[in-house]
Write an enzyme that holds these catalytic residues in place. Sequence first.
Site, mmCIF file in Angstrom:
data_model
loop_
_atom_site.group_PDB
_atom_site.id
_atom_site.type_symbol
_atom_site.label_atom_id
_atom_site.label_comp_id
_atom_site.label_asym_id
_atom_site.label_seq_id
_atom_site.Cartn_x
_atom_site.Cartn_y
_atom_site.Cartn_z
ATOM 1 N N ASP A 2 42.071 44.750 49.552
ATOM 2 C CA ASP A 2 42.514 45.039 48.183
ATOM 3 C C ASP A 2 43.625 46.071 48.348
ATOM 4 O O ASP A 2 44.171 46.233 49.457
ATOM 5 C CB ASP A 2 41.358 45.571 47.321
ATOM 6 C CG ASP A 2 41.720 45.640 45.822
ATOM 7 O OD1 ASP A 2 41.851 44.577 45.197
ATOM 8 O OD2 ASP A 2 41.913 46.739 45.291
ATOM 9 N N LYS A 4 32.309 44.927 44.922
ATOM 10 C CA LYS A 4 33.578 45.606 45.190
ATOM 11 C C LYS A 4 33.276 46.932 45.873
ATOM 12 O O LYS A 4 32.179 47.472 45.712
ATOM 13 C CB LYS A 4 34.320 45.866 43.872
ATOM 14 C CG LYS A 4 35.796 46.169 44.025
ATOM 15 C CD LYS A 4 36.650 44.919 44.170
ATOM 16 C CE LYS A 4 38.089 45.250 44.468
ATOM 17 N NZ LYS A 4 38.949 44.056 44.452
HETATM 18 P P1 NDP Z 1 48.812 46.337 47.885
HETATM 19 O O1 NDP Z 1 48.252 47.664 48.298
HETATM 20 O O2 NDP Z 1 49.255 45.385 48.920
HETATM 21 O O3 NDP Z 1 50.017 46.529 46.854
HETATM 22 C C1 NDP Z 1 49.864 47.235 45.661
HETATM 23 C C2 NDP Z 1 51.241 47.412 45.039
HETATM 24 O O4 NDP Z 1 51.104 48.044 43.767
HETATM 25 C C3 NDP Z 1 52.138 48.321 45.855
HETATM 26 O O5 NDP Z 1 53.463 47.938 45.640
HETATM 27 C C4 NDP Z 1 51.860 49.692 45.262
HETATM 28 O O6 NDP Z 1 52.931 50.604 45.435
HETATM 29 C C5 NDP Z 1 51.660 49.355 43.804
HETATM 30 N N1 NDP Z 1 50.693 50.296 43.202
HETATM 31 C C6 NDP Z 1 49.416 50.518 43.597
HETATM 32 N N2 NDP Z 1 48.828 51.437 42.838
HETATM 33 C C7 NDP Z 1 49.748 51.814 41.946
HETATM 34 C C8 NDP Z 1 49.759 52.731 40.884
HETATM 35 N N3 NDP Z 1 48.665 53.457 40.578
HETATM 36 N N4 NDP Z 1 50.905 52.848 40.158
HETATM 37 C C9 NDP Z 1 51.991 52.098 40.444
HETATM 38 N N5 NDP Z 1 52.050 51.208 41.451
HETATM 39 C C10 NDP Z 1 50.952 51.072 42.179
HETATM 40 O O7 NDP Z 1 47.684 45.683 46.960
HETATM 41 P P2 NDP Z 1 47.497 44.155 46.549
HETATM 42 O O8 NDP Z 1 48.819 43.515 46.380
HETATM 43 O O9 NDP Z 1 46.490 43.561 47.443
HETATM 44 O O10 NDP Z 1 46.773 44.317 45.123
HETATM 45 C C11 NDP Z 1 47.506 44.425 43.896
HETATM 46 C C12 NDP Z 1 46.591 44.105 42.744
HETATM 47 O O11 NDP Z 1 46.076 42.774 42.885
HETATM 48 C C13 NDP Z 1 45.348 44.991 42.596
HETATM 49 O O12 NDP Z 1 45.020 45.106 41.229
HETATM 50 C C14 NDP Z 1 44.276 44.184 43.299
HETATM 51 O O13 NDP Z 1 42.969 44.528 42.859
HETATM 52 C C15 NDP Z 1 44.664 42.790 42.864
HETATM 53 N N6 NDP Z 1 44.154 41.700 43.699
HETATM 54 C C16 NDP Z 1 44.452 41.615 45.020
HETATM 55 C C17 NDP Z 1 43.996 40.547 45.761
HETATM 56 C C18 NDP Z 1 44.369 40.356 47.181
HETATM 57 O O14 NDP Z 1 44.041 39.291 47.723
HETATM 58 N N7 NDP Z 1 45.061 41.259 47.821
HETATM 59 C C19 NDP Z 1 43.111 39.528 45.163
HETATM 60 C C20 NDP Z 1 42.940 39.662 43.747
HETATM 61 C C21 NDP Z 1 43.414 40.731 43.067
HETATM 62 P P3 NDP Z 1 53.021 51.500 46.778
HETATM 63 O O15 NDP Z 1 53.519 50.572 47.843
HETATM 64 O O16 NDP Z 1 53.970 52.584 46.440
HETATM 65 O O17 NDP Z 1 51.627 51.990 47.023
#
Ligand code: NDP
Length: 444
Positions: A166, A126
């Site tokens: 991510d 990571k």
């Molecule tokens: P994105 O950046 O596309 O979306 C993240 C979302 O979560 C956004 O809506 C963001 O809000 C919100 N968010 C992020 N950080 C915080 C925080 N500290 N408090 C509240 N809301 C928060 O990321 P992903 O959708 O890719 O990833 C989401 C999760 O899934 C993570 O844990 C990631 O590790 C996991 N994941 C992702 C994969 C992938 O293929 N993308 C694969 C496996 C796991 P805002 O828009 O306001 O920033």
Amino acid sequence: MSYVNEVIDRVIRENPNEPEFHQAVKEVLLSLEPVVAEHEEQFRRDALLERLVNPERQVKFRVPWIDDKGQVRVNTGYRVQFNSAIGPYKGGLRLHPSVNLGIIKFLGFEQIFKNSLTGLPIGGGKGGSDFDPKGKSDREIMAFCQSFMTELSKHIGADTDVPAGDIGTGAREIGYMFGQYKRLCNQFTGVLTGKGLPFGGSLARTEATGYGLLYITQEMLRCHGIDIAGKTVCVSGAGNVAIYAIEKAQQLGAKVVTCSDSTGWIYDPDGIDVALLKEIKEVKRARLTEYLAGRPDAQYHEGKGVWSVPCDIALPCATQNELHLADAKQLVANGVVAVSEGANMPTTEDATAYLQAQGILFLPAKAANAGGVATSALEMSQNSERLHWTFEEVDAMLKGIMVNLYHNVDDAAKKYGFDGNYVVGANIAGFEKVMEAMMAQGIV
Ligand code: NDP
């Protein structure tokens, strides 16, 4: 003291100020106790667990870049290459101000077992940076990504370490990083996944984590005699995972009534309008407040609150430790039957324990969101073959992987007497292959 507890103590002592890493190590190692008990003498002699919790390599580097005002900014970059026993390191790059070494280590550690669970030959890693992409111009994003890759390129490669997206790293960032890697190394290889379709990306990779989450949740529910069609679902997040989880849930006949971002959340009693959500988040990169303009009957609330809405299925898809004990109690009081983790470690330890004690079907992230990295591995296969598979082919493979994964996790839980405990099942099923590979490869 048991061997597992000795190793946990040592991790806490030797890695101070890394609470998320401690949390992940504790969760995994404690659930491996039945397997460790069977091999304790050999594991101790070979220091197997000590090697498992120590990354093979970790790099931390300076990332200088110039903003639109001509000011030089400096961020910190990380890549943790945790375990390559079963394949090249594989795992995403997180760009978020909260990133530090402990967060990257927790994510890299989890990734070892998740990648093993996919059944595909990928090790765990990571990376990321404390850079905040929010509010930056395209040129600033490119400047950061090029500087980040200038150092990262020395440590990765299509057969060594293949990063992906991510939080904060989507198709735009991967495109800039890939361009810089190609310029520096003069090689067009599958060194990153989540690439754009014209330059080696896989169809269905964008959708894969969210779709995979629904495929495995549907299979778990089916095995408990529950039809997902007609169920009410609460989703948190509004990013890549959340959007495609909502889309697939709706395709399967469920009604998703919430989503959220870091400032607030939406309740839409008629079901989230996923096309509108994509327009706001993928195209305009705007706040969720804009949702109300297109859906006047929906409600927007500042802060947190998704888990207060009654639902049958809860899918936390935003970030780590976002579903607390009080949220779990509220979900149970409102009649939830299943919680599947789309984000990595979104449920706190006490909330997980509570949900399991209440008999809620609880699917942990390393099983539930493995569809993203599985499809990344399919992207690597297509790059190696120099071929493209159709959306339907990739989607069918993803579905097959997620259904198998559920049964492997379920079988492992049953084998060790933890029927229905998918946390234990996922950790054991993921660990067994890595353990065998590590033992076969000697003391490395
Ligand atoms: P994105 O950046 O596309 O979306 C993240 C979302 O979560 C956004 O809506 C963001 O809000 C919100 N968010 C992020 N950080 C915080 C925080 N500290 N408090 C509240 N809301 C928060 O990321 P992903 O959708 O890719 O990833 C989401 C999760 O899934 C993570 O844990 C990631 O590790 C996991 N994941 C992702 C994969 C992938 O293929 N993308 C694969 C496996 C796991 P805002 O828009 O306001 O920033």
